[in-house]
Design a protein around this motif. Structure first.
Motif, PDB file in Angstrom:
ATOM      1  N   TRP A 145     -15.186 -63.671 -22.023  1.00 54.41           N
ATOM      2  CA  TRP A 145     -15.345 -63.051 -20.703  1.00 54.41           C
ATOM      3  C   TRP A 145     -16.795 -62.645 -20.482  1.00 54.41           C
ATOM      4  O   TRP A 145     -17.387 -62.957 -19.461  1.00 54.41           O
ATOM      5  CB  TRP A 145     -14.419 -61.829 -20.581  1.00 54.41           C
ATOM      6  N   TYR A 146     -17.370 -61.934 -21.456  1.00 51.29           N
ATOM      7  CA  TYR A 146     -18.749 -61.469 -21.330  1.00 51.29           C
ATOM      8  C   TYR A 146     -19.719 -62.650 -21.300  1.00 51.29           C
ATOM      9  O   TYR A 146     -20.674 -62.647 -20.535  1.00 51.29           O
ATOM     10  CB  TYR A 146     -19.098 -60.523 -22.476  1.00 51.29           C
ATOM     11  N   GLN A 147     -19.464 -63.653 -22.127  1.00 52.74           N
ATOM     12  CA  GLN A 147     -20.340 -64.824 -22.160  1.00 52.74           C
ATOM     13  C   GLN A 147     -20.393 -65.516 -20.800  1.00 52.74           C
ATOM     14  O   GLN A 147     -21.410 -66.096 -20.430  1.00 52.74           O
ATOM     15  CB  GLN A 147     -19.888 -65.802 -23.240  1.00 52.74           C
ATOM     16  N   GLY A 148     -19.280 -65.458 -20.050  1.00 48.30           N
ATOM     17  CA  GLY A 148     -19.204 -66.115 -18.756  1.00 48.30           C
ATOM     18  C   GLY A 148     -19.819 -65.335 -17.607  1.00 48.30           C
ATOM     19  O   GLY A 148     -19.942 -65.871 -16.493  1.00 48.30           O
ATOM     20  N   LEU A 149     -20.222 -64.101 -17.855  1.00 51.88           N
ATOM     21  CA  LEU A 149     -20.814 -63.293 -16.795  1.00 51.88           C
ATOM     22  C   LEU A 149     -22.251 -63.711 -16.508  1.00 51.88           C
ATOM     23  O   LEU A 149     -22.973 -64.155 -17.406  1.00 51.88           O
ATOM     24  CB  LEU A 149     -20.825 -61.810 -17.189  1.00 51.88           C
ATOM     25  N   ALA A 150     -22.660 -63.538 -15.264  1.00 53.49           N
ATOM     26  CA  ALA A 150     -24.076 -63.695 -14.915  1.00 53.49           C
ATOM     27  C   ALA A 150     -24.806 -62.468 -15.462  1.00 53.49           C
ATOM     28  O   ALA A 150     -24.361 -61.330 -15.284  1.00 53.49           O
ATOM     29  CB  ALA A 150     -24.238 -63.793 -13.408  1.00 53.49           C
ATOM     30  N   LYS A 151     -25.924 -62.699 -16.152  1.00 51.12           N
ATOM     31  CA  LYS A 151     -26.709 -61.619 -16.743  1.00 51.12           C
ATOM     32  C   LYS A 151     -28.182 -61.840 -16.402  1.00 51.12           C
ATOM     33  O   LYS A 151     -28.619 -62.971 -16.236  1.00 51.12           O
ATOM     34  CB  LYS A 151     -26.511 -61.591 -18.265  1.00 51.12           C
ATOM     35  N   PRO A 152     -28.952 -60.755 -16.333  1.00 53.95           N
ATOM     36  CA  PRO A 152     -30.382 -60.913 -16.043  1.00 53.95           C
ATOM     37  C   PRO A 152     -31.105 -61.624 -17.188  1.00 53.95           C
ATOM     38  O   PRO A 152     -30.636 -61.627 -18.338  1.00 53.95           O
ATOM     39  CB  PRO A 152     -30.879 -59.473 -15.883  1.00 53.95           C
TER      40      PRO A 152
ATOM     41  N   TYR B 129     -14.694 -50.021 -24.796  1.00 50.68           N
ATOM     42  CA  TYR B 129     -13.326 -50.223 -24.340  1.00 50.68           C
ATOM     43  C   TYR B 129     -13.309 -50.646 -22.872  1.00 50.68           C
ATOM     44  O   TYR B 129     -12.645 -51.618 -22.504  1.00 50.68           O
ATOM     45  CB  TYR B 129     -12.501 -48.952 -24.540  1.00 50.68           C
ATOM     46  N   PHE B 130     -14.042 -49.918 -22.038  1.00 52.70           N
ATOM     47  CA  PHE B 130     -14.067 -50.261 -20.607  1.00 52.70           C
ATOM     48  C   PHE B 130     -14.687 -51.633 -20.374  1.00 52.70           C
ATOM     49  O   PHE B 130     -14.147 -52.457 -19.631  1.00 52.70           O
ATOM     50  CB  PHE B 130     -14.839 -49.218 -19.802  1.00 52.70           C
ATOM     51  N   MET B 131     -15.822 -51.889 -21.013  1.00 59.60           N
ATOM     52  CA  MET B 131     -16.567 -53.125 -20.752  1.00 59.60           C
ATOM     53  C   MET B 131     -15.862 -54.339 -21.346  1.00 59.60           C
ATOM     54  O   MET B 131     -15.638 -55.326 -20.643  1.00 59.60           O
ATOM     55  CB  MET B 131     -17.988 -53.007 -21.313  1.00 59.60           C
ATOM     56  N   PHE B 132     -15.524 -54.274 -22.604  1.00 59.08           N
ATOM     57  CA  PHE B 132     -15.000 -55.455 -23.285  1.00 59.08           C
ATOM     58  C   PHE B 132     -13.480 -55.449 -23.438  1.00 59.08           C
ATOM     59  O   PHE B 132     -12.869 -56.509 -23.471  1.00 59.08           O
ATOM     60  CB  PHE B 132     -15.663 -55.617 -24.648  1.00 59.08           C
ATOM     61  N   GLY B 133     -12.883 -54.270 -23.543  1.00 57.20           N
ATOM     62  CA  GLY B 133     -11.443 -54.191 -23.680  1.00 57.20           C
ATOM     63  C   GLY B 133     -10.724 -54.373 -22.352  1.00 57.20           C
ATOM     64  O   GLY B 133      -9.720 -55.078 -22.260  1.00 57.20           O
ATOM     65  N   GLU B 134     -11.243 -53.740 -21.320  1.00 58.41           N
ATOM     66  CA  GLU B 134     -10.622 -53.800 -19.998  1.00 58.41           C
ATOM     67  C   GLU B 134     -11.355 -54.727 -19.032  1.00 58.41           C
ATOM     68  O   GLU B 134     -10.887 -54.955 -17.921  1.00 58.41           O
ATOM     69  CB  GLU B 134     -10.545 -52.387 -19.392  1.00 58.41           C
ATOM     70  N   ASN B 135     -12.540 -55.202 -19.437  1.00 51.62           N
ATOM     71  CA  ASN B 135     -13.370 -56.061 -18.570  1.00 51.62           C
ATOM     72  C   ASN B 135     -13.685 -55.384 -17.241  1.00 51.62           C
ATOM     73  O   ASN B 135     -13.666 -56.012 -16.188  1.00 51.62           O
ATOM     74  CB  ASN B 135     -12.693 -57.418 -18.332  1.00 51.62           C
TER      75      ASN B 135
ATOM     76  N   ILE C  93     -16.579 -53.645 -15.595  1.00 48.22           N
ATOM     77  CA  ILE C  93     -18.007 -53.332 -15.569  1.00 48.22           C
ATOM     78  C   ILE C  93     -18.238 -52.026 -14.810  1.00 48.22           C
ATOM     79  O   ILE C  93     -19.111 -51.232 -15.182  1.00 48.22           O
ATOM     80  CB  ILE C  93     -18.809 -54.488 -14.928  1.00 48.22           C
ATOM     81  N   ASP C  94     -17.468 -51.789 -13.746  1.00 49.35           N
ATOM     82  CA  ASP C  94     -17.624 -50.582 -12.942  1.00 49.35           C
ATOM     83  C   ASP C  94     -17.247 -49.321 -13.736  1.00 49.35           C
ATOM     84  O   ASP C  94     -17.973 -48.316 -13.697  1.00 49.35           O
ATOM     85  CB  ASP C  94     -16.829 -50.678 -11.640  1.00 49.35           C
ATOM     86  N   TYR C  95     -16.157 -49.356 -14.474  1.00 51.63           N
ATOM     87  CA  TYR C  95     -15.783 -48.210 -15.303  1.00 51.63           C
ATOM     88  C   TYR C  95     -16.825 -47.983 -16.404  1.00 51.63           C
ATOM     89  O   TYR C  95     -17.157 -46.842 -16.725  1.00 51.63           O
ATOM     90  CB  TYR C  95     -14.422 -48.418 -15.961  1.00 51.63           C
ATOM     91  N   ALA C  96     -17.303 -49.080 -16.974  1.00 50.29           N
ATOM     92  CA  ALA C  96     -18.342 -48.976 -18.006  1.00 50.29           C
ATOM     93  C   ALA C  96     -19.601 -48.337 -17.432  1.00 50.29           C
ATOM     94  O   ALA C  96     -20.259 -47.538 -18.104  1.00 50.29           O
ATOM     95  CB  ALA C  96     -18.644 -50.350 -18.597  1.00 50.29           C
ATOM     96  N   MET C  97     -19.915 -48.673 -16.177  1.00 50.19           N
ATOM     97  CA  MET C  97     -21.100 -48.094 -15.533  1.00 50.19           C
ATOM     98  C   MET C  97     -20.925 -46.585 -15.354  1.00 50.19           C
ATOM     99  O   MET C  97     -21.842 -45.814 -15.659  1.00 50.19           O
ATOM    100  CB  MET C  97     -21.331 -48.773 -14.174  1.00 50.19           C
ATOM    101  N   ALA C  98     -19.764 -46.171 -14.886  1.00 50.35           N
ATOM    102  CA  ALA C  98     -19.505 -44.735 -14.726  1.00 50.35           C
ATOM    103  C   ALA C  98     -19.566 -44.033 -16.082  1.00 50.35           C
ATOM    104  O   ALA C  98     -20.132 -42.932 -16.202  1.00 50.35           O
ATOM    105  CB  ALA C  98     -18.145 -44.514 -14.068  1.00 50.35           C
ATOM    106  N   ASP C  99     -19.013 -44.666 -17.098  1.00 48.20           N
ATOM    107  CA  ASP C  99     -19.011 -44.089 -18.437  1.00 48.20           C
ATOM    108  C   ASP C  99     -20.435 -43.941 -18.970  1.00 48.20           C
ATOM    109  O   ASP C  99     -20.778 -42.899 -19.537  1.00 48.20           O
ATOM    110  CB  ASP C  99     -18.194 -44.961 -19.391  1.00 48.20           C
TER     111      ASP C  99
END
Length: 150
Positions: A29-36, A88-94, A96-102
């Motif tokens: 999932w993470y590998q498939g994301l657009a990243k800077p 957990y938020f970023m990779f477990g739940e995918n 990105i928005d929750y991970a940002m708040a965290d």
């Protein structure tokens, strides 16, 4: 001897959080994301976090040794919990928005630890400087990934 037992407890707590965070790997999932373009290579994260977790443990232990349980250590425990939640938020739940708040809350908890611990142990605060810098960078990266993948 007692002081080293408490150091072991702080090392064990940070190792536990690191292990929990490590259980949520980036994966496909993470590998498939657009990243800077300025995203660090994946191999860099492990060594950086290993050093930072060691610094986190020592900083918490120094404050504990000097003051015991107080507001600084409450911030220390808060940052540790938020640290583990990010993976957990970023990779477990995918999410990105929750991970940002965290990670914003994590940054605040790190800064809170530093501000409330300065009079207790300047060394503990200095040990948190690389952590604050890395989380600031990670928050910027998290935001960029969020924006690129909306």
């Amino acid at each position: 001897m007692r002081r080293y037992i408490s150091l072991f407890v702080f090392l064990a707590l940070t190792t536990l959080v690191a292990s929990i965070a490590g259980a949520f790997s980036p994966g496909d999932w993470y590998q498939g994301l657009a990243k800077p373009d300025w995203t660090p290579p994946n191999w860099l994260f492990g060594p950086v976090w290993s050093v930072i977790y060691l610094l986190i443990a020592i900083a918490g232990w120094l404050v504990w040794r000097s003051k015991g349980l107080g507001i600084g250590l409450l911030f220390w425990f808060a940052q540790l919990g938020l640290n583990g939640l990010w993976s957990y938020f970023m990779f477990g739940e995918n999410r990105i928005d929750y991970a940002m708040a965290d990670i914003v809350a994590l940054w605040v908890a790190i800064a809170g630890f530093m501000l409330t611990s300065w009079r207790i142990s300047k060394l503990a605060v200095l040990l948190f400087v690389p952590y604050l810098a890395w989380v600031s960078f990670a928050a910027t990266l998290n935001l960029a990934i969020l924006q690129l993948n909306q």
